[in-house]
Design a protein around this motif. Structure first.
Motif, mmCIF file in Angstrom:
data_model
loop_
_atom_site.group_PDB
_atom_site.id
_atom_site.type_symbol
_atom_site.label_atom_id
_atom_site.label_comp_id
_atom_site.label_asym_id
_atom_site.label_seq_id
_atom_site.Cartn_x
_atom_site.Cartn_y
_atom_site.Cartn_z
ATOM 1 N N LYS A 22 0.906 -1.194 0.069
ATOM 2 C CA LYS A 22 -0.143 -0.021 -0.133
ATOM 3 C C LYS A 22 0.716 1.204 0.082
ATOM 4 C CE LYS A 22 -3.965 -2.373 2.442
ATOM 5 N NZ LYS A 22 -5.137 -1.818 2.558
ATOM 6 N N ASN A 23 2.272 1.197 -0.329
ATOM 7 C CA ASN A 23 2.965 2.429 0.095
ATOM 8 C C ASN A 23 2.664 3.067 1.204
ATOM 9 O OD1 ASN A 23 5.090 4.205 -0.820
ATOM 10 N ND2 ASN A 23 3.843 5.292 -1.837
ATOM 11 N N ALA A 24 2.922 2.592 2.282
ATOM 12 C CA ALA A 24 2.499 3.181 3.687
ATOM 13 C C ALA A 24 3.778 3.233 4.476
ATOM 14 C CB ALA A 24 1.501 2.386 4.380
ATOM 15 N N ALA A 54 5.214 15.713 7.255
ATOM 16 C CA ALA A 54 4.846 16.794 6.221
ATOM 17 C C ALA A 54 5.695 16.231 4.964
ATOM 18 C CB ALA A 54 5.347 18.220 7.032
ATOM 19 N N SER A 55 6.813 15.591 4.871
ATOM 20 C CA SER A 55 7.658 15.396 3.953
ATOM 21 C C SER A 55 7.533 14.045 3.442
ATOM 22 C CB SER A 55 8.978 15.767 4.131
ATOM 23 O OG SER A 55 9.326 14.843 5.256
ATOM 24 N N THR A 56 6.816 13.100 4.066
ATOM 25 C CA THR A 56 6.906 11.981 3.310
ATOM 26 C C THR A 56 5.765 11.673 1.942
ATOM 27 O OG1 THR A 56 6.233 9.710 3.637
ATOM 28 C CG2 THR A 56 4.496 11.141 4.312
ATOM 29 N N THR A 57 6.740 10.980 1.323
ATOM 30 C CA THR A 57 5.987 10.614 -0.118
ATOM 31 C C THR A 57 4.999 9.512 -0.085
ATOM 32 O OG1 THR A 57 7.886 9.501 -0.836
ATOM 33 C CG2 THR A 57 7.630 11.758 -1.448
ATOM 34 N N ALA A 58 5.119 8.700 0.927
ATOM 35 C CA ALA A 58 3.976 7.599 0.974
ATOM 36 C C ALA A 58 2.593 7.910 0.781
ATOM 37 C CB ALA A 58 4.239 6.853 2.508
ATOM 38 N N ASP A 59 1.776 6.897 0.398
ATOM 39 C CA ASP A 59 0.378 7.308 0.133
ATOM 40 C C ASP A 59 -0.714 7.178 1.505
ATOM 41 O OD1 ASP A 59 0.714 7.596 -2.816
ATOM 42 O OD2 ASP A 59 0.635 5.477 -2.659
ATOM 43 N N ILE A 60 0.003 6.412 2.551
ATOM 44 C CA ILE A 60 -0.793 6.292 3.606
ATOM 45 C C ILE A 60 0.462 6.480 4.956
ATOM 46 C CG2 ILE A 60 -1.753 4.526 5.019
ATOM 47 C CD1 ILE A 60 -2.870 3.139 2.737
ATOM 48 N N CYS A 286 -5.631 -2.028 11.077
ATOM 49 C CA CYS A 286 -5.914 -0.699 10.359
ATOM 50 C C CYS A 286 -5.138 -0.266 9.228
ATOM 51 C CB CYS A 286 -5.473 0.606 11.435
ATOM 52 S SG CYS A 286 -4.003 1.247 11.360
ATOM 53 N N LEU A 287 -4.256 -1.058 8.786
ATOM 54 C CA LEU A 287 -3.540 -1.099 7.569
ATOM 55 C C LEU A 287 -4.461 -1.859 6.637
ATOM 56 C CD1 LEU A 287 0.390 -1.242 7.728
ATOM 57 C CD2 LEU A 287 -0.846 0.324 5.994
ATOM 58 N N SER A 288 -4.873 -2.808 7.317
ATOM 59 C CA SER A 288 -5.604 -3.996 6.060
ATOM 60 C C SER A 288 -6.983 -3.062 5.920
ATOM 61 C CB SER A 288 -5.715 -5.369 6.932
ATOM 62 O OG SER A 288 -7.055 -6.055 6.403
ATOM 63 N N GLN A 289 -7.763 -2.776 6.841
ATOM 64 C CA GLN A 289 -8.836 -2.287 6.470
ATOM 65 C C GLN A 289 -8.703 -0.519 6.060
ATOM 66 O OE1 GLN A 289 -10.526 -2.983 10.552
ATOM 67 N NE2 GLN A 289 -10.218 -5.056 10.195
ATOM 68 N N GLU A 290 -7.537 -0.048 6.258
ATOM 69 C CA GLU A 290 -7.440 1.449 6.027
ATOM 70 C C GLU A 290 -8.367 2.163 6.909
ATOM 71 O OE1 GLU A 290 -6.859 2.538 2.002
ATOM 72 O OE2 GLU A 290 -5.694 0.756 1.529
ATOM 73 N N SER A 291 -8.609 1.896 8.185
ATOM 74 C CA SER A 291 -9.429 2.456 8.981
ATOM 75 C C SER A 291 -9.275 1.790 10.394
ATOM 76 C CB SER A 291 -11.040 2.033 8.819
ATOM 77 O OG SER A 291 -11.630 2.460 9.987
ATOM 78 N N PRO A 292 -9.320 2.831 11.416
ATOM 79 C CA PRO A 292 -9.787 4.280 11.495
ATOM 80 C C PRO A 292 -8.798 5.220 10.688
ATOM 81 C CG PRO A 292 -9.389 3.306 13.617
ATOM 82 C CD PRO A 292 -8.687 2.446 12.782
ATOM 83 N N GLU A 293 -9.551 6.210 10.266
ATOM 84 C CA GLU A 293 -8.905 7.163 9.461
ATOM 85 C C GLU A 293 -9.134 8.824 10.001
ATOM 86 O OE1 GLU A 293 -10.017 7.452 5.185
ATOM 87 O OE2 GLU A 293 -8.564 9.391 5.049
#
Ligand code: 13P
Ligand code: SF4
Length: 316
Positions: A22-24, A54-60, A286-293
């Protein structure tokens, strides 16, 4: 809940796979459980974590810390998805200062500017003039004209310490960190008598009596740095127990003595229950479900960003 080594390895492997897929990125505070610090991409204090977010290029961004830290990451990098392992990871300082009460406080002092510790919610940040962390608070207060009256919120202990360090008066909000207020001055004195060679290293959220006898006062990063570089061999460390994990690898051959708390608990050191609600299991979920966000209104992000940007521009 304690998990065994096999479970730790399973969750850690799952997290590493999901991160890649997930590029997290996982950002963790020094107060997180050791196994969380070990799988994190970056471990740091509040300021370093905010800069990294502030500077990360990750998506998550998975924020292994407390809620106000994850909110800060979202404000600083709003296009990223910011996840938290547990929405209940609060903070006694942030909880002491609601947006409504803070608004009334500001109305009582219309000529004061508000310097606010980062340990507060997004709406309180939005109502502030400038934010600070324990790393840059002295620099930020010192940058303000001596004739300009200041309101400092929400940590009265940090505020009192800053008044002494910068030689100025400030109106203080009456909040405190329950973890740093738990230290027993009486037990610390007993420890000092037993280890007269030990240096006392304390976080500025600690109570006045502890600050007065400390040899070094600074943020979690500054404390680690001081212990690493000091020629002393023994240290009484006054902050949350999670820092001991970093000190094991960063300060090898030094004797680290956790500052004791008033209650006679098993480890006699101070733990933040909010930080400790995060677990490897919750991070994997939370990584698997992308929640809580963390979801914030666009308008709130814009308003809270201004005082944070002012802080960033003054932090080197
Ligand atoms: P720092 O990360 O700035 O040292 O602050 C410690 C703390 O209590 C964070 O909640
Ligand atoms: Fe808040 Fe104190 Fe816990 Fe930090 S250690 S999150 S200031 S309660």
């Amino acid at each position: 809940m304690q998990i065994n080594s096999a479970q730790k390895i399973n969750y850690s492997q799952k997290i590493i796979e999901l991160k890649k897929q997930k590029n997290a990125v996982i950002l963790a505070h020094y107060y997180q459980r050791p196994e969380i610090q070990d799988i994190a991409d970056f471990v740091g204090d509040s300021l370093a974590l905010a800069k990294n977010a502030a500077s990360t290029t990750a998506d998550i961004i998975v924020f292994a810390g407390v809620h106000f830290m994850a909110e800060t990451a979202k404000i600083l990098n709003p296009k990223k998805k910011v996840l938290v392992p547990d929405m209940d990871a609060g903070c006694s300082l942030a909880d002491s200062c609601s947006a409504e009460a803070f608004k009334q406080f500001r109305q009582l002092y219309p000529n004061h500017i508000a310097v606010t510790y980062i340990n507060c919610n997004a709406e309180v940040k939005a109502q502030s003039d400038i934010i600070c962390t324990s790393s840059n608070a002295k620099q930020i207060v010192a940058s303000i004209d001596k004739n300009q009256p200041i309101l400092f919120s929400p940590d009265k202990n940090l505020g009192r310490y800053l008044m002494k360090e910068t030689d100025r008066n400030m109106v203080l909000w009456n909040g405190a960190c329950l973890v740093h207020e738990a230290f027993s001055f009486h037990k610390v004195l007993q420890l000092c008598a037993k280890h007269p060679e030990a240096k006392i290293v304390a976080h500025p959220e600690s109570d006045r009596q502890i600050i007065e006898i400390a040899d070094f006062i600074g943020s979690t990063s500054a404390m680690i740095n001081f212990i690493q570089k000091s020629e002393a061999k023994s240290f009484i460390v006054g902050t949350e127990a999670g820092i001991l994990h970093q000190l094991k690898s960063e300060a090898v051959n030094k004797e680290i003595i956790p500052m004791p708390v008033q209650d006679d608990n098993a480890c006699a050191c101070s733990e933040c229950g909010y930080m400790k609600v995060n677990t490897l299991e919750k991070i994997a979920a939370c990584l698997s479900q992308e929640s809580p966000e963390i979801i914030l209104q666009e308008d709130l992000i814009q308003r809270a960003l201004l005082p944070l940007q002012k802080m960033m521009s003054l932090s080197n």
